[in-house]
Scaffold this active site. Structure first.
Site, short mmCIF file in Angstrom:
data_model
loop_
_atom_site.label_atom_id
_atom_site.label_comp_id
_atom_site.label_asym_id
_atom_site.label_seq_id
_atom_site.Cartn_x
_atom_site.Cartn_y
_atom_site.Cartn_z
N GLY A 127 0.78 -1.24 0.00
CA GLY A 127 0.00 0.00 0.00
C GLY A 127 0.81 1.28 0.00
N PRO A 154 4.79 -5.14 -1.02
CA PRO A 154 4.55 -4.05 -1.97
C PRO A 154 4.19 -4.55 -3.36
CG PRO A 154 6.89 -4.40 -1.63
CD PRO A 154 6.19 -5.31 -0.67
N ARG A 191 2.38 -1.92 -6.06
CA ARG A 191 2.49 -0.67 -6.81
C ARG A 191 3.87 -0.02 -6.69
NH1 ARG A 191 -2.08 2.33 -7.86
NH2 ARG A 191 -3.13 1.31 -6.11
N CYS A 242 -15.58 2.77 -26.89
CA CYS A 242 -16.92 3.33 -27.00
C CYS A 242 -17.55 3.50 -25.62
CB CYS A 242 -17.77 2.43 -27.88
SG CYS A 242 -17.02 2.26 -29.49
N GLU A 243 -17.00 4.43 -24.86
CA GLU A 243 -17.49 4.79 -23.52
C GLU A 243 -17.12 6.25 -23.32
OE1 GLU A 243 -18.72 3.31 -20.60
OE2 GLU A 243 -19.17 1.52 -21.75
N TYR A 252 -1.09 -2.11 -12.14
CA TYR A 252 -2.53 -2.17 -12.35
C TYR A 252 -2.96 -1.60 -13.69
CZ TYR A 252 -2.10 -3.12 -7.39
OH TYR A 252 -1.73 -3.65 -6.18
#
Ligand SMILES: *Cc1c(COP(=O)(O)O)cnc(C)c1O
Length: 430
Positions: free
Chosen positions: A247, A290, A292, A360-361, A389
């Site tokens: 984190g 860890p 990230r 397409c969003e 991620y």
């Protein structure tokens, strides 16, 4: 855009670890994930070298959900890390990378029977129990396999880490772990400890992700240790292993103020040592996980600009050849990023653009309101700090093939994950 270790500008052009980014488009394609291998190694070493104690063993696990592929796991293993896995797919990847599975920890709030049986069969070192549904099943599988399985229990400390709602994991109503404030937890621990084929070692706590306040981590240590002491006194069980999760916050934009990692880790260890003395614990091993902070800043995504379009309301869009399929984090969390035009690094940044993907969003955005030099079709756009991620959360939405992953190091590049082709998309269609 902040230039991380290994990023350089020469004649107005960006290079990473001695490789001109423009050459990577020619050699591979866009969109493309690029990782600076030196920076990956450096981050591993910062953790290994600074999270050390003379009082207990320490172990760094790579939370492989941040970015799992064979080569990144080979590097983590070579650097001396263990691995945190959360699914059959992550276990399988770790095995195929050659990882020593005794250094693997299997997490998850709903591991399936198939996953648990596989984990035990292939020798995953420790299973992190999440709830009372799991331990009896694991005990049964272990019995059948004639094995004794090391387990730790994920506890919820109720600590409110100051981060995005979706990446907090220790609120009282979080789906993860078992609350230390719920008195039935003592019966649960007692039951786990009685299972003939489980070896109960201690606790795991992970309070959330992208946390910048050291005090949140230190507070968690205190709550976990106070609870451990209670368990020792009440149940006469020795707590040998504590795992404090991951984190640790990283830089995405200048709004993020991460702590200096090496110094933080030294302070963290000190707090753990002091509190373990205060609470009279005799720990054998302390673990952190860890994800990230190991991989995020080492990764970038390279796109080619297609259209540049000004809306009637005045917003200027830069359209790129990827989007939420390769990076869903804006759509999920309104995550922020920095960006640069690779071939115009020296030009004045005088225009505010919104970088949008090709999906397409309407929510398919990558960066809102970023200052760039005048952008033209065909320019190369790089978004930094996409190492965590992104690949692991990518999808085939709109039947977009997944991107290749390239590692660069000291002037050379190599493909570590092939990009998908349209044929790959039909691989399982009948
Ligand atoms: C996701 C996760 C981590 C890693 O979190 P980061 O914010 O990427 O460091 C560690 N432990 C557990 C249990 C997790 O779920």
């Amino acid at each position: 855009m902040k230039l991380f270790n290994g990023m350089n500008v020469l004649n107005g052009e960006l290079s990473i670890s001695g490789v001109r980014v423009g050459d990577l488009k020619k050699k591979y394609r866009t969109p493309l994930y690029i990782y600076d291998e030196n920076l990956l190694e450096k981050q591993c070493r910062i953790f290994i070298n600074n999270f050390k104690s003379s009082k207990f063993k320490t172990e760094i696990l790579y939370a492989s959900k941040a970015f799992s592929c064979l080569e990144v796991l080979r590097i983590a293993s070579r650097e001396g890390l263990g691995v945190d896995v959360v699914s059959l797919g992550e276990i399988y990847t770790a095995i195929k990378s050659g990882f020593d599975m005794s250094k693997a920890y299997f997490h998850g709030n709903n591991k399936t029977l198939e996953e648990l049986a596989y984990a035990i069969e292939v020798g995953v070192g420790t299973i992190v129990l999440d709830n009372d549904y799991e331990y009896e099943i694991i005990n049964e599988i272990a019995k059948k396999n004639n094995k004794i399985i090391d387990v730790i229990l994920r506890i919820n400390t109720g600590i409110d880490a100051h981060t995005h709602e979706y990446i907090k994991t220790a609120k009282d109503d979080s789906k993860f772990g078992y609350s230390v404030y719920d008195d039935t937890i003592f019966d649960l621990i007692d039951d786990i400890n009685r299972q003939s084929h489980l070896n109960f070692l201690g606790f795991h706590s992970h309070i959330g992700s992208q946390i910048f306040e050291e005090s949140s981590f230190f507070e968690a240590v205190k709550v976990v240790m106070e609870f451990s002491k209670k368990v020792q006194d009440k149940l006469n069980i020795v707590i040998k292993v504590l795992n404090f999760g991951g984190g640790f916050g990283v830089y995405y934009t200048d709004a993020d103020k991460p702590f200096e990692l090496a110094e933080f880790l030294q302070r963290f260890i000190k707090v753990i040592e002091e509190e373990s003395e205060n609470f009279d614990l005799n720990l054998n091993k302390v673990i952190i996980e860890p994800g990230r902070s190991l991989v995020c800043n080492a990764g970038s995504t390279l796109y080619t600009v297609g259209g540049v379009k000004k809306t009637f309301a005045g917003r200027e869009y830069v359209f790129v050849d990827g989007g939420m399929a390769d990076n869903p984090r804006y759509a999920l969390y309104k995550a922020e990023y920095e960006a640069a035009i690779v071939n115009k690094m020296d030009k004045e940044k005088d225009t505010v653009y919104t970088i949008a993907g090709k999906c397409c969003e309407s929510g398919d955005m990558l960066v809102m309101d970023v200052k760039l030099p005048k952008v033209e079709s065909g320019d190369l756009l790089l978004i930094s700090s996409t190492g965590a991620y992104n690949y692991s959360m990518s999808s085939n939405y709109n039947r977009l093939p997944k991107l290749p992953v390239v590692f660069v190091k000291n002037g050379s590049s190599r493909l570590v994950v092939k990009g998908e082709t349209v044929e790959d998309l039909l691989r399982n269609d009948i």
